[in-house]
Enzyme design. Sequence first.
Site, short mmCIF file in Angstrom:
data_model
loop_
_atom_site.label_atom_id
_atom_site.label_comp_id
_atom_site.label_asym_id
_atom_site.label_seq_id
_atom_site.Cartn_x
_atom_site.Cartn_y
_atom_site.Cartn_z
N LYS A 19 27.86 32.32 42.80
CA LYS A 19 27.62 32.57 44.31
C LYS A 19 26.25 33.29 44.40
O LYS A 19 25.59 33.05 45.42
CB LYS A 19 28.76 33.49 44.63
N SER A 20 26.27 34.18 43.61
CA SER A 20 24.88 35.08 43.78
C SER A 20 23.77 34.30 43.66
O SER A 20 22.67 34.38 44.45
CB SER A 20 24.80 36.17 43.00
N SER A 164 23.28 49.00 42.88
CA SER A 164 23.87 47.97 43.57
C SER A 164 22.81 46.72 43.75
O SER A 164 21.42 46.90 44.22
CB SER A 164 24.01 48.14 45.21
N GLN A 166 22.57 44.26 45.62
CA GLN A 166 22.34 43.81 46.83
C GLN A 166 21.27 44.79 47.68
O GLN A 166 20.31 44.21 48.29
CB GLN A 166 23.58 43.80 48.03
N ASP A 314 32.83 42.49 39.89
CA ASP A 314 33.85 41.56 40.97
C ASP A 314 35.02 41.08 40.06
O ASP A 314 35.93 40.48 40.72
CB ASP A 314 33.08 40.36 41.52
N LYS A 341 34.11 47.12 49.06
CA LYS A 341 33.79 45.59 48.87
C LYS A 341 34.70 44.99 50.01
O LYS A 341 34.77 45.78 51.27
CB LYS A 341 34.50 44.99 47.51
N ARG A 345 39.20 47.51 47.17
CA ARG A 345 39.72 47.22 46.22
C ARG A 345 40.48 47.84 44.97
O ARG A 345 41.53 47.53 44.29
CB ARG A 345 38.80 46.20 45.32
N ARG A 387 39.24 37.77 46.24
CA ARG A 387 39.38 38.05 44.76
C ARG A 387 40.88 38.66 44.62
O ARG A 387 41.41 38.56 43.67
CB ARG A 387 38.31 39.06 44.41
O1 LIG Z 1 23.87 40.76 44.84
C1 LIG Z 1 24.86 40.04 44.76
O2 LIG Z 1 24.62 38.80 44.70
C2 LIG Z 1 26.21 40.56 44.35
C3 LIG Z 1 26.19 42.02 44.35
C4 LIG Z 1 27.43 42.98 44.08
O3 LIG Z 1 27.40 43.75 45.08
P1 LIG Z 1 26.83 45.12 45.17
O4 LIG Z 1 25.37 44.91 45.12
O5 LIG Z 1 27.19 45.70 46.47
O6 LIG Z 1 27.24 45.97 43.91
C5 LIG Z 1 28.61 42.20 43.95
O7 LIG Z 1 29.82 42.69 44.11
C6 LIG Z 1 28.38 40.81 44.83
O8 LIG Z 1 29.65 40.17 44.66
C7 LIG Z 1 27.23 40.11 44.72
C1 LIG Z 2 31.68 41.98 46.83
C2 LIG Z 2 31.67 40.40 46.86
O1 LIG Z 2 30.83 39.49 47.80
P1 LIG Z 2 29.93 40.24 48.81
O2 LIG Z 2 29.54 41.64 48.52
O3 LIG Z 2 28.56 39.08 49.06
O4 LIG Z 2 30.78 40.11 50.15
C3 LIG Z 2 32.42 39.40 45.95
O5 LIG Z 2 32.18 38.38 46.00
O6 LIG Z 2 33.50 39.85 45.30
#
Ligand SMILES: O=C(O)C1=C[C@@H](OP(=O)(O)O)[C@@H](O)[C@H](O)C1
Ligand SMILES: C=C(OP(=O)(O)O)C(=O)O
EC number: 2.5.1.19
Length: 427
Positions: A19-20, A164, A166, A314, A341, A345, A387
Amino acid sequence: MNIKLKAPLKGEAKVPGDKSITHRAIIFSSLAEGRSVIHQPLLGADCLSTIDVFRRLGVTITVGAEQVIIESRGWQQFEEPVQALYTGNSGTTTRLLAGVMSGLPFRTILSGDASIGRRPMKRIIDPLTQMGARVSGSRHNTRTPLVIEPARIQGIHYTLPVASAQVKSAVLLAGLFAEAPVTVIENVRTRNHTETMLPVYGVPVKVEDKAITLGSRAIGQLHASDFTVPGDISSAAFLMVAALITPGSDITLHDVGINETRDGIIEVINKMGGAIEVDKQTTTGEPTAAIRIRYTENLKPLTIEGELIPRLIDELPVIALLMTQAAGTSVIKDAEELKVKETNRIDAVVEELSNLGFRLTATTDGMIIRSGRDHRQNAADSRGDHRIGMMLAVASLLLDEPVHIDGFDSIAVSFPDFMEMMERLGA
Ligand SMILES: O=C(O)C1=C[C@@H](OP(=O)(O)O)[C@@H](O)[C@H](O)C1
Ligand SMILES: C=C(OP(=O)(O)O)C(=O)O
């Protein structure tokens, strides 16, 4: 939905694309001028949200079962959208695209579903604002909708206050447009796909110890490229745990991404004494492996904490389920991020599994998991979190009665074929 999975699980399977990595391939391909093909993408709802945003900016995106073709005239030709851009349930879409939109020459609004509306956005608004971006959020700049006005993006030297990927990626994506170099420092390593994939699309990235640096106006070097997405270890995790906990199981999962910033679950299974064999494949892109997993009696309890947590963030809901099967007490620490999340969770795992009779206690930064089970009810709620839904379906392997799982359709976010794959493996 009533779910009762029965084992043993046997045979071979290939899990859906990561997914990422799929999100990032869509973003880089859409920004670059030309035709890019993404092979073996994840077509889960979250990635479709990212695709939908770029279609609204005028990018032509053709979605097929095995590939996504992106034909873009480049970011400078994007059309100003006439509606808010909807990011669905996807935190990655919302936060990474806030970085991208910061550098575009028109106003955009990003908003998602109710779960996205509860997730923290100050963590990206703060650094983006420091870079000169004009981003504002509702509720005193902490939540979506995000309103992003055109601005000149400046360089920054930013130390991540939370582990993070993200946040790191939002800064780097805005940094593509910056007039001076951008450096992000991460004291705890998080998934590195943004920095490893950008060079494939033509943008040099300097990674030195904890510092990740982009040159000024790096967007100028971005070009179209093809990309092959490995299987998602976060999806494989459900099948791995299912096989470990059900007698007679023996499965092999092919082409699973084992990037060193994502492979924490392999370390956990090894430390718990689980029967796992990782056969690394030689590839040029992301590292992948065939992973064989067999049922294991007498799993050892384990405490996990610190730098390991972002490498399996995750996977923690299904790792908690695995830990209920260990002979003793296991502990998950340093995992406060689980609270922000798709749902909280920590609460969801502890309360839903406790309702099914498992023995878990929430702590401020994780949970304590004991072995054994008291018989309780057979109803559980995914709380709209993919999840949690899949973890509960895997838990049904340990129960005699079917479990009624509310909101099970949320699994389409990351693993739409989860039930078909379980059935193919004999469940
Ligand atoms: O960069 C990404 O693709 C992701 C980073 C993670 O989140 P955080 O950056 O909030 O930890 C993860 O939990 C998410 O499912 C995907
Ligand atoms: C936290 C998740 O995704 P996102 O942050 O992109 O919603 C995940 O897929 O578990």
